[in-house]
Design a protein around this motif. Structure first.
Motif, PDB file in Angstrom:
ATOM      1  N   ARG A  56       0.294 -58.809 -18.261  1.00 22.77           N
ATOM      2  CA  ARG A  56      -0.515 -57.891 -17.488  1.00 22.77           C
ATOM      3  C   ARG A  56       0.286 -57.434 -16.275  1.00 22.77           C
ATOM      4  N   VAL A  57       0.323 -56.127 -16.053  1.00 20.39           N
ATOM      5  CA  VAL A  57       1.057 -55.549 -14.922  1.00 20.39           C
ATOM      6  C   VAL A  57       0.089 -54.690 -14.125  1.00 20.39           C
ATOM      7  N   ASN A  58       0.017 -54.909 -12.821  1.00 18.14           N
ATOM      8  CA  ASN A  58      -0.853 -54.090 -11.971  1.00 18.14           C
ATOM      9  C   ASN A  58      -0.445 -52.623 -12.045  1.00 18.14           C
ATOM     10  N   ARG A  59      -1.421 -51.744 -11.885  1.00 16.35           N
ATOM     11  CA  ARG A  59      -1.234 -50.323 -12.167  1.00 16.35           C
ATOM     12  C   ARG A  59      -0.096 -49.691 -11.374  1.00 16.35           C
ATOM     13  N   ASN A  67       6.714 -56.337  -0.478  1.00 13.49           N
ATOM     14  CA  ASN A  67       5.373 -55.828  -0.154  1.00 13.49           C
ATOM     15  C   ASN A  67       4.396 -56.991   0.017  1.00 13.49           C
ATOM     16  N   SER A  68       4.697 -57.841   0.967  1.00 13.32           N
ATOM     17  CA  SER A  68       3.818 -58.951   1.359  1.00 13.32           C
ATOM     18  C   SER A  68       3.490 -59.898   0.212  1.00 13.32           C
ATOM     19  N   GLY A  69       4.384 -59.957  -0.775  1.00 16.23           N
ATOM     20  CA  GLY A  69       4.163 -60.877  -1.877  1.00 16.23           C
ATOM     21  C   GLY A  69       3.057 -60.465  -2.820  1.00 16.23           C
ATOM     22  N   ASN A  70       2.725 -59.167  -2.834  1.00 10.67           N
ATOM     23  CA  ASN A  70       1.680 -58.686  -3.738  1.00 10.67           C
ATOM     24  C   ASN A  70       2.009 -59.036  -5.184  1.00 10.67           C
ATOM     25  N   ALA A  71       0.977 -59.340  -5.956  1.00  9.65           N
ATOM     26  CA  ALA A  71       1.174 -59.674  -7.364  1.00  9.65           C
ATOM     27  C   ALA A  71       1.587 -58.437  -8.153  1.00  9.65           C
ATOM     28  N   ILE A  72       2.676 -58.550  -8.887  1.00 20.58           N
ATOM     29  CA  ILE A  72       3.121 -57.472  -9.778  1.00 20.58           C
ATOM     30  C   ILE A  72       2.475 -57.641 -11.142  1.00 20.58           C
ATOM     31  N   ILE A  84       4.025 -65.951 -12.940  1.00 18.81           N
ATOM     32  CA  ILE A  84       3.482 -64.877 -12.126  1.00 18.81           C
ATOM     33  C   ILE A  84       4.638 -64.190 -11.396  1.00 18.81           C
ATOM     34  N   SER A  85       4.539 -62.865 -11.219  1.00 18.29           N
ATOM     35  CA  SER A  85       5.573 -62.089 -10.539  1.00 18.29           C
ATOM     36  C   SER A  85       5.008 -61.503  -9.249  1.00 18.29           C
ATOM     37  N   GLN A  86       5.812 -61.564  -8.193  1.00 15.44           N
ATOM     38  CA  GLN A  86       5.374 -61.046  -6.899  1.00 15.44           C
ATOM     39  C   GLN A  86       6.405 -60.076  -6.333  1.00 15.44           C
ATOM     40  N   ASP A  87       5.926 -59.145  -5.526  1.00 18.72           N
ATOM     41  CA  ASP A  87       6.770 -58.153  -4.867  1.00 18.72           C
ATOM     42  C   ASP A  87       7.191 -58.696  -3.504  1.00 18.72           C
ATOM     43  N   ARG A  94       0.613 -71.604 -10.126  1.00 19.52           N
ATOM     44  CA  ARG A  94       0.050 -72.849  -9.620  1.00 19.52           C
ATOM     45  C   ARG A  94      -1.479 -72.764  -9.601  1.00 19.52           C
ATOM     46  N   VAL A  95      -2.107 -73.911  -9.401  1.00 19.26           N
ATOM     47  CA  VAL A  95      -3.574 -73.944  -9.369  1.00 19.26           C
ATOM     48  C   VAL A  95      -4.116 -72.983  -8.310  1.00 19.26           C
ATOM     49  N   GLY A  96      -3.405 -72.855  -7.195  1.00 17.50           N
ATOM     50  CA  GLY A  96      -3.844 -71.952  -6.137  1.00 17.50           C
ATOM     51  C   GLY A  96      -3.779 -70.479  -6.507  1.00 17.50           C
ATOM     52  N   ASP A  97      -3.154 -70.155  -7.632  1.00 14.07           N
ATOM     53  CA  ASP A  97      -3.049 -68.763  -8.092  1.00 14.07           C
ATOM     54  C   ASP A  97      -4.207 -68.375  -9.002  1.00 14.07           C
ATOM     55  N   ASP A  98      -5.168 -69.266  -9.192  1.00 14.44           N
ATOM     56  CA  ASP A  98      -6.233 -69.048 -10.176  1.00 14.44           C
ATOM     57  C   ASP A  98      -6.928 -67.705  -9.987  1.00 14.44           C
TER      58      ASP A  98
END
Length: 208
Positions: free
Chosen positions: A88-91, A57-62, A51-54, A7-11
Motif C-alpha cells: 500500500r502506497v499513500n496517494r 517530510n517529518s517521517g510521514n508514512a509512504i 513500513i516506509s517513511q519520508d 513495530r507494535v506502535g505502528d499499529d
C-alpha cells in the motif's frame, strides 16, 4: 526514504494505510485489519511487515508491505515460499517508480525467512491495470514478474440457511483424513497452501 520493520506502535499507521488505499478493480477493495493489525500475522507462517517513511517530510508514512513465508505446493512438491502482499502506497507517493524500486531493494536488505526456495509470489487484481502495467514491464531495477495463473475468490453469504445434513462440524479425529484429502486435491495447483495436521489442530474452534 527509510524502510524498517513495523513495530507494535505502528499499529494505527498500518491500519490507516490499509483502510485508505484501496485496491483498484471493477470494485474498490480495502483489506482491513481491525481492531489490531498484528492479530492477522503469522496465520499460516512467519509474517514480516515493513513500513516506509519520508525522512524529508517529518517521517510521514509512504507505504507498507508484508512478507509471509508460507507452506505451499510448488510443482506439486511441498515447499516454504515467500509471499509478498499488503503493498500500500499513500496517494501523494504513487506513480513514482523510485518508491517501488527502493521498496523492492529493501526486500533483499531486510527480509530473512526460512524459505526453501528463492522464489517470491504475489497476487494482483486482474483489472488493476495500472499495477500490472508497471510490474509486468520488467523495468530496470525491478524484479522479473512471470504470470502463473488466475485465482478466484468465492464469497458465501453468512446469513444463508444451510441444511445440517450437508455441513457437519469436523471432529479432531477427522483431521488426518481431511488434511490428506485436501493436499491430494490441490497439489497440482501452483502455490496452493499445504495443510498440516498440527496447524489445523491449533486453529481456534470458532475459526472458519
Amino acid at each position: 526514504m527509510l524502510f524498517r520493520f513495523a513495530r507494535v506502535g505502528d499499529d494505527e499507521i498500518l491500519r490507516r494505510l490499509l483502510r485508505q488505499n484501496e485496491m483498484d478493480s471493477w470494485v474498490r477493495l480495502s483489506f482491513e485489519r481491525e481492531p489490531n493489525y498484528f492479530s492477522g500475522n503469522n496465520l499460516m507462517g512467519e509474517t514480516i511487515t515493513v513500513i516506509s517513511q519520508d525522512k524529508q517530510n517529518s517521517g510521514n508514512a509512504i507505504g507498507m508491505y508484508y512478507c509471509s513465508c508460507l507452506p505451499v505446493h510448488y510443482n506439486a512438491i511441498p515447499e516454504k515460499i515467500n509471499y509478498l502482499g499488503g503493498l500500500r502506497v499513500n496517494r501523494q507517493y504513487r506513480n513514482k517508480t523510485a518508491v517501488l524500486k527502493n521498496g523492492y531493494r529493501s526486500i533483499k536488505k531486510l527480509i530473512r525467512t526460512n524459505a526453501t526456495l528463492d522464489v517470491y509470489f504475489t497476487s494482483i487484481a486482474e483489472q488493476n491495470s495500472r499495477a500490472r502495467r508497471i510490474l509486468e514491464k520488467n523495468l530496470p531495477g525491478m524484479p522479473v514478474y512471470t504470470r502463473v495463473g488466475e485465482l478466484q475468490s468465492i464469497v458465501i453469504k453468512t446469513r444463508t440457511k444451510v441444511s445440517q445434513a450437508t455441513l457437519v462440524q469436523a471432529a479432531i479425529t477427522d483431521i488426518p483424513e481431511l488434511v490428506s484429502f485436501y493436499n491430494k486435491q490441490v497439489n497440482r495447483y501452483q502455490f496452493s497452501p499445504v495443510l498440516s495436521e498440527d496447524w489445523l489442530k491449533q486453529m481456534p474452534k470458532n475459526s472458519c
